[in-house]
Design a protein around this motif. Structure first.
Motif, mmCIF file in Angstrom:
data_model
loop_
_atom_site.group_PDB
_atom_site.id
_atom_site.type_symbol
_atom_site.label_atom_id
_atom_site.label_comp_id
_atom_site.label_asym_id
_atom_site.label_seq_id
_atom_site.Cartn_x
_atom_site.Cartn_y
_atom_site.Cartn_z
ATOM 1 N N VAL A 1 60.765 -1.091 -31.880
ATOM 2 C CA VAL A 1 61.722 -2.200 -31.765
ATOM 3 C C VAL A 1 61.699 -2.773 -30.348
ATOM 4 O O VAL A 1 61.511 -3.979 -30.146
ATOM 5 C CB VAL A 1 63.167 -1.741 -32.105
ATOM 6 C CG1 VAL A 1 64.196 -2.783 -31.681
ATOM 7 C CG2 VAL A 1 63.306 -1.431 -33.581
ATOM 8 N N PHE A 2 61.879 -1.901 -29.375
ATOM 9 C CA PHE A 2 61.957 -2.365 -27.988
ATOM 10 C C PHE A 2 60.600 -2.803 -27.447
ATOM 11 O O PHE A 2 60.526 -3.693 -26.602
ATOM 12 C CB PHE A 2 62.605 -1.297 -27.104
ATOM 13 C CG PHE A 2 64.084 -1.184 -27.329
ATOM 14 C CD1 PHE A 2 64.950 -2.121 -26.792
ATOM 15 C CD2 PHE A 2 64.614 -0.162 -28.101
ATOM 16 C CE1 PHE A 2 66.319 -2.038 -27.009
ATOM 17 C CE2 PHE A 2 65.981 -0.066 -28.323
ATOM 18 C CZ PHE A 2 66.834 -1.010 -27.782
ATOM 19 N N VAL B 1 61.282 -11.608 -33.630
ATOM 20 C CA VAL B 1 61.979 -11.590 -34.921
ATOM 21 C C VAL B 1 61.698 -10.281 -35.657
ATOM 22 O O VAL B 1 62.608 -9.683 -36.244
ATOM 23 C CB VAL B 1 61.584 -12.819 -35.777
ATOM 24 C CG1 VAL B 1 62.084 -12.681 -37.201
ATOM 25 C CG2 VAL B 1 62.123 -14.091 -35.134
ATOM 26 N N SER B 2 60.464 -9.799 -35.608
ATOM 27 C CA SER B 2 60.125 -8.518 -36.252
ATOM 28 C C SER B 2 60.927 -7.377 -35.636
ATOM 29 O O SER B 2 61.393 -6.481 -36.355
ATOM 30 C CB SER B 2 58.626 -8.230 -36.115
ATOM 31 O OG SER B 2 57.873 -9.210 -36.786
ATOM 32 N N PHE C 1 65.320 -3.565 -36.029
ATOM 33 C CA PHE C 1 66.600 -3.163 -35.429
ATOM 34 C C PHE C 1 67.679 -3.066 -36.512
ATOM 35 O O PHE C 1 68.427 -2.091 -36.570
ATOM 36 C CB PHE C 1 67.004 -4.183 -34.353
ATOM 37 C CG PHE C 1 68.375 -3.971 -33.783
ATOM 38 C CD1 PHE C 1 68.552 -3.155 -32.679
ATOM 39 C CD2 PHE C 1 69.482 -4.597 -34.341
ATOM 40 C CE1 PHE C 1 69.826 -2.961 -32.139
ATOM 41 C CE2 PHE C 1 70.750 -4.409 -33.817
ATOM 42 C CZ PHE C 1 70.922 -3.583 -32.711
ATOM 43 N N MET C 2 67.768 -4.089 -37.364
ATOM 44 C CA MET C 2 68.787 -4.093 -38.420
ATOM 45 C C MET C 2 68.560 -2.966 -39.422
ATOM 46 O O MET C 2 69.507 -2.306 -39.842
ATOM 47 C CB MET C 2 68.821 -5.451 -39.119
ATOM 48 C CG MET C 2 69.415 -6.543 -38.251
ATOM 49 S SD MET C 2 69.671 -8.117 -39.081
ATOM 50 C CE MET C 2 67.996 -8.643 -39.374
ATOM 51 N N ILE C 3 67.304 -2.740 -39.787
ATOM 52 C CA ILE C 3 66.991 -1.667 -40.740
ATOM 53 C C ILE C 3 67.394 -0.311 -40.170
ATOM 54 O O ILE C 3 68.032 0.497 -40.851
ATOM 55 C CB ILE C 3 65.493 -1.693 -41.117
ATOM 56 C CG1 ILE C 3 65.185 -2.929 -41.959
ATOM 57 C CG2 ILE C 3 65.094 -0.414 -41.856
ATOM 58 C CD1 ILE C 3 63.696 -3.204 -42.151
ATOM 59 N N GLY D 1 71.385 4.112 -40.030
ATOM 60 C CA GLY D 1 72.075 5.061 -39.168
ATOM 61 C C GLY D 1 71.151 5.921 -38.329
ATOM 62 O O GLY D 1 71.486 7.058 -38.005
ATOM 63 N N ILE D 2 69.996 5.393 -37.962
ATOM 64 C CA ILE D 2 69.029 6.160 -37.167
ATOM 65 C C ILE D 2 69.298 5.912 -35.691
ATOM 66 O O ILE D 2 69.292 4.782 -35.222
ATOM 67 C CB ILE D 2 67.585 5.786 -37.548
ATOM 68 C CG1 ILE D 2 67.360 6.141 -39.022
ATOM 69 C CG2 ILE D 2 66.579 6.494 -36.646
ATOM 70 C CD1 ILE D 2 66.035 5.723 -39.577
#
Length: 176
Positions: free
Chosen positions: A90-91, A139-140, A145-147, A152-153
């Motif tokens: 993500v980051f 965007v990916s 991030f949302m997933i 809850g990870i």
């Protein structure tokens, strides 16, 4: 592979592909011309974007430059806390995408810090916008991030677990 290696590997890959694609666009496409790649599904159209998404706030390029620098600083500072490969991705995607567009803002015309971002991917059936690989990386990263957040990870890779035992229990009323 460590999370830090994934973060910086993803950032380098996203940044490198973005900058390579933009160099090819500037070298081989005429600004404003639409070139069908897959008919009307996917087209290349070289534009210089002075603003944010959808050319919003086109006179505020310097603000996006400062915000991008702040995001990059935060990610680099925060990176050592990430233990999850998924969160590192993500980051890393976010870092690579933001670096790609920041490079344009810093080093492209019209001047340092006020440069226009090179956009060229046009999918008229999907979005009424023209974008680039840095935007796709950003965007990916937000989708991932949302997933991860919904699942809850945590940043350490652990998963938040909620069981029936943790549900609030109603206390009996005091007897009078």
């Amino acid at each position: 592979m460590t999370a830090l290696a994934v973060l910086f590997g993803a950032a380098i890959a996203a940044y490198g592909l973005d900058q390579l694609s933009k160099a090819l666009v500037v070298a081989h496409l005429t600004e404003g011309e639409a070139v069908p790649v897959l008919g009307t599904v996917l087209q290349w159209q070289f534009v210089r974007n002075p603003g944010a998404a959808f050319s919003i706030a086109s006179g505020m390029t310097w603000i996006f430059t400062i915000l991008a620098a702040a995001v990059i600083t935060f990610i680099v500072w925060f990176a050592r806390r990430i233990r999850s490969v998924a969160w590192a991705l993500v980051f890393g995607l976010l870092l690579g995408g933001v670096l790609g567009n920041l490079t344009d803002r810093l080093f492209r015309e019209p001047s340092f810090g006020l440069g226009h971002v090179i956009d060229f991917i046009w999918t008229p059936w999907l979005l009424p916008a023209i974008y680039n690989l840095a935007d796709i990386a950003i965007v990916s990263s937000m989708v991932l991030f949302m997933i991860l957040t919904i699942r809850g990870i945590g940043l350490d890779g652990s998963r938040e677990r909620r069981s029936a035992d943790e549900a609030p229990v109603a206390q009996p009323a005091a007897e009078a």
